[in-house]
Write a protein that holds these residues in place. Structure first.
Motif, PDB file in Angstrom:
ATOM      1  N   ALA A  33     103.220  17.192  72.940  1.00  0.00           N
ATOM      2  CA  ALA A  33     104.338  17.354  72.026  1.00  0.00           C
ATOM      3  C   ALA A  33     105.014  15.986  71.900  1.00  0.00           C
ATOM      4  O   ALA A  33     105.035  15.194  72.843  1.00  0.00           O
ATOM      5  N   SER A  52     105.165  19.989  67.885  1.00  0.00           N
ATOM      6  CA  SER A  52     104.182  20.408  68.879  1.00  0.00           C
ATOM      7  C   SER A  52     102.865  19.686  68.648  1.00  0.00           C
ATOM      8  O   SER A  52     102.668  19.019  67.629  1.00  0.00           O
ATOM      9  N   SER A  56     102.465  22.789  64.329  1.00  0.00           N
ATOM     10  CA  SER A  56     102.918  24.077  63.808  1.00  0.00           C
ATOM     11  C   SER A  56     104.326  24.446  64.267  1.00  0.00           C
ATOM     12  O   SER A  56     104.952  25.342  63.698  1.00  0.00           O
ATOM     13  N   ASN A  57     104.795  23.786  65.287  1.00  0.00           N
ATOM     14  CA  ASN A  57     106.133  24.079  65.827  1.00  0.00           C
ATOM     15  C   ASN A  57     106.985  22.822  65.676  1.00  0.00           C
ATOM     16  O   ASN A  57     106.734  21.816  66.332  1.00  0.00           O
ATOM     17  N   TYR A  59     111.101  21.262  65.056  1.00  0.00           N
ATOM     18  CA  TYR A  59     112.531  21.570  65.192  1.00  0.00           C
ATOM     19  C   TYR A  59     113.340  20.309  64.965  1.00  0.00           C
ATOM     20  O   TYR A  59     112.933  19.223  65.366  1.00  0.00           O
ATOM     21  N   VAL A 103     104.216  21.895  73.726  1.00  0.00           N
ATOM     22  CA  VAL A 103     105.411  22.163  72.920  1.00  0.00           C
ATOM     23  C   VAL A 103     106.599  21.607  73.673  1.00  0.00           C
ATOM     24  O   VAL A 103     106.891  22.030  74.782  1.00  0.00           O
TER      25      VAL A 103
END
Length: 124
Positions: A33, A52, A56-57, A59, A103
């Motif tokens: 990550a 990530s 896909s992740n 923030y 992540v």
């Protein structure tokens, strides 16, 4: 061991854009990550964005949401931070960081490797 080198900082007028890059080397990058942090003059270093290993992740900090975009190219071992509609309060040294986890989070302790930083200055 992972080495991170940021580039792309500079001086820009308010409302302008910059694209920061962070090149990673030293060990496989695709499973880490990645995050961007920044330290403004006289302030603590703060979280900006994270992504990530798969992309896909994602923030963002509330202060940059809708203006900044984080992305990565695992084939190039590079993570990017596209910064649009820059404001004077975005002036800071921007740091790239890599976590050993797939992540990451928003806390500094979750990242194991750090770049040397690149200066972003936004004039009003």
């Amino acid at each position: 061991q992972v080495q991170l080198v940021e580039s792309g900082g500079g001086l820009v007028q308010a409302g302008g854009s910059l694209r920061l890059s962070c090149a990673a080397s030293g060990r496989p990058f695709s499973r880490n990550a990645m995050g961007w942090f920044r330290r403004a003059p006289g302030k603590e270093r703060e979280f900006v964005a994270r992504i990530s290993w798969s992309g896909s992740n994602i923030y963002y900090a509330d202060s940059v949401k809708g203006r900044f975009t984080i992305s990565r190219d695992n084939a190039r071992n590079t993570v990017y931070l596209q910064m649009n509609n820059l404001k004077p309060e975005d002036t800071a040294v921007y740091y790239c960081a890599a976590a050993t986890a797939a992540v990451g989070g928003e806390a500094e302790y979750e990242y194991d490797y750090w770049g040397q930083g690149t200066q972003v200055t936004v004039s009003s």
